[in-house]
Design an enzyme around this catalytic site. Structure first.
Site, short mmCIF file in Angstrom:
data_model
loop_
_atom_site.label_atom_id
_atom_site.label_comp_id
_atom_site.label_asym_id
_atom_site.label_seq_id
_atom_site.Cartn_x
_atom_site.Cartn_y
_atom_site.Cartn_z
N MET A 105 -11.61 -5.20 5.94
CA MET A 105 -10.37 -4.26 6.61
C MET A 105 -10.27 -4.90 8.01
SD MET A 105 -9.75 -1.79 4.82
CE MET A 105 -8.53 -0.92 5.94
N ASP A 114 -6.83 -6.22 4.40
CA ASP A 114 -6.08 -4.99 4.55
C ASP A 114 -6.08 -4.41 5.93
OD1 ASP A 114 -4.89 -2.41 4.05
OD2 ASP A 114 -6.75 -1.71 2.62
N ASP A 137 -4.58 3.75 -1.83
CA ASP A 137 -5.73 4.23 -1.02
C ASP A 137 -6.20 5.55 -1.06
OD1 ASP A 137 -5.91 1.87 1.03
OD2 ASP A 137 -4.06 2.41 1.34
N MET A 171 -12.06 5.05 -0.31
CA MET A 171 -12.62 5.43 0.95
C MET A 171 -13.28 6.72 0.96
SD MET A 171 -9.55 3.72 3.13
CE MET A 171 -8.46 3.66 1.88
N HIS A 203 -8.39 1.46 -3.90
CA HIS A 203 -9.45 1.05 -2.45
C HIS A 203 -9.95 2.47 -2.27
CE1 HIS A 203 -9.30 0.16 1.94
NE2 HIS A 203 -10.61 0.45 1.57
N HIS A 205 -1.39 -1.27 -4.19
CA HIS A 205 -2.39 -1.07 -3.66
C HIS A 205 -2.65 0.64 -3.29
CE1 HIS A 205 -5.98 -1.61 -0.93
NE2 HIS A 205 -5.66 -0.67 -0.37
N SER A 246 0.84 -1.22 0.06
CA SER A 246 0.16 -0.15 0.05
C SER A 246 0.83 1.12 -0.11
CB SER A 246 -0.79 -0.05 1.06
OG SER A 246 -1.46 1.38 1.33
N MET A 274 -8.61 8.59 -0.30
CA MET A 274 -9.47 9.05 0.98
C MET A 274 -9.94 10.54 1.05
SD MET A 274 -7.14 7.61 4.10
CE MET A 274 -6.47 5.77 4.02
C1 DX5 Z 1 -5.89 2.07 5.61
C2 DX5 Z 1 -5.48 1.40 4.35
C3 DX5 Z 1 -4.54 0.53 4.03
C4 DX5 Z 1 -3.14 0.88 4.77
C5 DX5 Z 1 -2.54 -0.40 5.40
O1 DX5 Z 1 -7.20 2.71 5.58
O2 DX5 Z 1 -6.73 1.09 3.48
O3 DX5 Z 1 -4.32 -0.15 2.86
O4 DX5 Z 1 -2.21 1.35 3.91
O5 DX5 Z 1 -1.44 0.08 6.23
P1 DX5 Z 1 -0.57 -0.84 7.31
O6 DX5 Z 1 -0.33 -2.23 6.39
O7 DX5 Z 1 0.45 -0.27 7.45
O8 DX5 Z 1 -1.65 -1.17 8.11
ZN ZN Z 2 -6.37 0.15 1.72
#
Ligand code: DX5
Ligand code: ZN
Length: 217
Positions: free
Chosen positions: A139, A177, A37, A70, A68, A35, A10, A39
């Protein structure tokens, strides 16, 4: 379809100012997917990046981009992410009342679609979407930040979802994740997770190739 474990670093844990180097570093280390993220500061209390970042990363690598989302009402943006070069686009079922419509739109745009649940959401709420999903994501931390501790009760959810996937859609990839490390990956794989997202464990490793290798084997 091969049943090999998919390792998806990620980039939330990457240095955004050196994103090109960071993606290359992951490619050389043996990452299977990247991956990403996204947000919005509303669905989760953090803000990252949008379609422009995906478009620019797309030019840097041929690895599948696992996006992903969010964000609230993701249907507003799936076309932009598809056009930016996302391979997988996943949406939180808590973020919209139009889950089916959004998943269908992602497919119609030529991408693979995924449905995601946060820790407070039961697998039973996700079950009805599994037949139309290429990816189903559990998650194992509260979405928003990297580097959090793995929530142990996620293991039961993985095994419950794995049972459902085997019956209704064996092609659907079960992804997990949040908080995955070299120490707990064995447990999540044993319970049925196939795609493993890891941010801090891989980007924070002195030797990402060795970490990815250990996580995969
Ligand atoms: C959190 C993200 C994850 C995050 C995971 O909202 O969706 O993808 O980057 O990070 P680690 O592996 O450090 O928990
Ligand atoms: Zn993620």
């Amino acid at each position: 379809m091969s049943e090999n474990t998919i390792i998806a670093p990620s980039i939330l844990s990457a240095d955004f100012a050196k994103i090109g180097d960071e993606i290359k570093r992951m490619e050389i280390a043996g990452a299977d997917w990247i991956h990403c993220d996204v947000m919005d500061g509303i669905f989760v209390p953090n803000i990252t990046f949008g379609p422009k970042m995906i478009k620019d990363i797309r030019k840097l690598t041929n690895l599948p981009l696992d996006v992903h989302l969010m964000i609230v009402d993701p249907i507003r943006y799936v076309e932009q992410f598809a056009k930016s070069g996302a391979d997988y686009i996943s949406i939180h079922i808590e973020a919209t009342e139009k889950v089916e419509e959004t998943l269908k739109k992602i497919k119609d745009l030529g991408c693979k679609c995924g449905a995601v649940i946060s820790p407070q959401t039961p697998v039973s709420a996700l079950e009805k979407y599994v037949p139309m999903c290429d990816l189903a994501l559990i998650m194992s931390v509260h979405p928003g930040f990297g580097g959090q501790k793995f929530i142990e009760s996620s293991l039961h959810k993985v095994s419950e979802l794995n049972r459902i996937i085997k019956i209704v859609n064996p092609n659907c990839i079960l992804e997990i994740d949040g908080g995955i490390t070299e120490n707990n990956i064995e447990d999540v794989k044993r319970n049925g997770a196939r795609a493993i997202v890891a941010g801090s464990a891989i980007f924070g490793s002195k030797d990402p190739a060795s970490t990815i290798g250990k996580m995969r084997s």
